[in-house]
Scaffold this active site. Structure first.
Site, PDB file in Angstrom:
ATOM      1  CG  HIS A 100      -1.900  -1.114   1.250  1.00 31.29           C
ATOM      2  ND1 HIS A 100      -3.256  -0.911   1.137  1.00 31.29           N
ATOM      3  CD2 HIS A 100      -1.748  -2.455   1.362  1.00 31.29           C
ATOM      4  CE1 HIS A 100      -3.886  -2.070   1.191  1.00 31.29           C
ATOM      5  NE2 HIS A 100      -2.985  -3.023   1.332  1.00 31.29           N
ATOM      6  CG  ASP A 125      -4.972   2.149   1.708  1.00 32.53           C
ATOM      7  OD1 ASP A 125      -5.926   1.362   1.575  1.00 32.53           O
ATOM      8  OD2 ASP A 125      -3.811   1.853   1.402  1.00 32.53           O
TER       9      ASP A 125
END
Length: 492
Positions: free
Chosen positions: A22, A126
């Site tokens: 990520h 995110d």
């Protein structure tokens, strides 16, 4: 107000989930904003990942190249001794709650009050950090969601609730795994049970992990736009379907290639590729000694784990294939009590003759090395995209999250590799390696060459991802007028 008065540069706050897969694409985006748009960027990590990144980057060079990028840190709710890897990485789902949310809000209000930079223009969060959307709404700051999966898996996650209602999930790992899944628009003839995300194999539909993903996915639609690290030419039909859920979608991948195409006068050590581990560069010297396209590169990423038996089966399969192999066996790859493995003599001999084992490799450089001809991968999205760009066909052995979906797309949709999911006995590994490097190579290479060219073209000037980044930058600039007067918010 004098319209000719210079406007402050936008200030973007970026919040990734604290895992390498990520952090990497989101940090690449942060560096692009600084280098190509002169944005101010505050990149918010957890304390744990913040410390790891700062140990690995050349701070002087990094600051010189990206003077408008700075890092902040918030707690993840876990004790310092927690490993934050393997199956236990899921603990973060449930600890990054109240405390992390409160500290993130403190960071934002602190940025409003300092005078050096302009107040935050927008937040890029995110897709599984929805508390950032809550905070953004409280502070009246625009928020964009960044899903670090591809478009296909993102679309599938929006249908998990429907899969439950249809009785398709959850199921056990031995329940008719090749049963077709026909209720997801666009994937009617593609997916089987075994190709669904790993969370679909949980026993109970009310399992907290399954419900976490359902909740997080739903929350994403509260954002003003969606960013994906993919390119239009690869996933156009599914990107169009996601357009029914988001008013704007920015497909800007492969981000690592877009960064290199738009950043000049830098070396690898100047920037950060988001790695949380020290890379062993000696493997490149070993590759230099190998014939062209002869080596199978093996890496299962930063989170997946193996049992002792699985590791030995892979090892035997690789040695028996009689192909040179470069294998990443990182710290934490083996589960719990299986951390000590006595290596059989024949494997030691086979590895000495044709193998190289390292703790962590510079993957982008490895995949573009002339000696590498195939990639045995866990099918994480970053690895998949890097392999497509490099024109390296894959053998997929997925374990977690989006990896099952990615591996099916690799083998059946894009036809750039072979899918080995749910099996890793030595005979299967040997057969798959031989097929990739010999038997089915010509057919697969034709397909991956075309996809590689499309990926390369997408990041060139005028390419789809290149233009989409320009649109994203332009749209963030247009947000300035709506955020310039909210510095007092958060103290109310």
């Amino acid at each position: 107000m004098d319209v000719s008065e210079p406007q402050p540069q936008p200030h973007v706050v970026i919040l990734p989930f604290p895992a390498q897969g990520h952090i990497k694409p989101m940090l690449m985006l942060a560096q692009l904003f600084c280098n190509n748009a002169n944005f101010y960027v505050t990149f918010v990590n957890t304390h744990h990942t913040h410390n790891l990144i700062h140990k690995l980057i050349n701070k002087t060079n990094f600051k010189r190249l990206f003077p408008t990028l700075r890092f902040e840190a918030i707690p993840d709710g876990l004790p310092p001794q927690h490993p934050r890897s393997g199956p236990q990485v899921l603990d973060i789902f449930f600890t990054m709650g109240f405390e992390s949310k409160a500290k993130f809000k403190d960071v934002l209000t602190g940025l409003h009050q300092q005078e050096e930079w302009s107040p935050p223009t927008c937040i890029i969060a995110d897709g599984i950090m929805s508390f950032a959307i809550d905070v953004a709404e409280d502070l009246h700051i625009p928020v964009i969601t960044f899903r670090t999966y591809n478009a296909s898996c993102t679309w599938l996650y929006f249908h998990i609730q429907n899969l439950i209602q249809q009785g398709e999930i959850p199921f056990q790992g031995d329940d008719d795994m090749d049963r077709p899944i026909a209720c997801i628009p666009g994937f009617e003839s593609l997916l089987r049970r075994r190709d669904l995300p790993s969370i679909c194999r949980l026993e109970d539909a009310q399992n907290p992990i399954l419900q976490f993903y359902i909740t997080q996915t739903s929350a994403m639609t509260r954002a003003s736009a969606l960013i994906l690290n993919t390119f239009d030419e690869l996933e156009s039909p599914i990107i169009s379907k996601l357009g029914s859920l988001f008013p704007k979608i920015y497909t800007i991948g492969p981000l690592h290639a877009l960064f290199k195409s738009r950043t000049t006068h830098y070396t690898e050590s100047d920037s950060s590729n988001g790695s949380l581990r020290e890379q062993d560069m000696t493997c490149l010297t070993w590759l230099d000694s190998q014939p062209s396209k002869s080596v199978i590169y093996v890496s299962f990423g930063s989170v997946a784990t193996l049992t002792r038996d699985q590791l030995l089966e892979f090892w035997y399969g690789l040695v028996n294939s009689e192909k040179p192999f470069l294998w990443v066996i990182r710290e934490g790859l083996l589960l719990g009590d299986d951390t000590v493995v006595e290596t059989p003599a024949e494997l030691e001999v086979g590895t000495t003759e044709s193998g190289c084992i390292v703790r962590w490799a510079p993957q982008e450089e490895v995949l573009t090395h002339r000696a590498v001809g195939g990639f045995l991968t866990h099918s994480g999205w970053n690895s998949t995209l890097e392999s497509i760009l490099a024109g390296i066909p894959m053998i997929c052995w997925p374990q977690l999250a989006d990896q099952q979906v990615n591996s099916r797309c690799v083998s059946e949709l894009w036809k750039v590799g072979l899918d080995m999911k749910d099996f890793c006995d030595r005979s299967t590994v040997e057969k798959m390696v031989r097929n990739l490097m010999e038997g089915k190579r010509e057919e697969i290479m034709k397909s991956i060459a075309g996809n590689s060219k499309m990926a390369c073209d997408s990041v060139k000037e005028g390419g789809s991802s290149y233009c989409n980044l320009e649109k994203l930058i332009e749209d963030i600039r247009s947000m300035r007028s709506t955020t310039k007067n909210i510095a007092h918010v958060g103290n109310e």
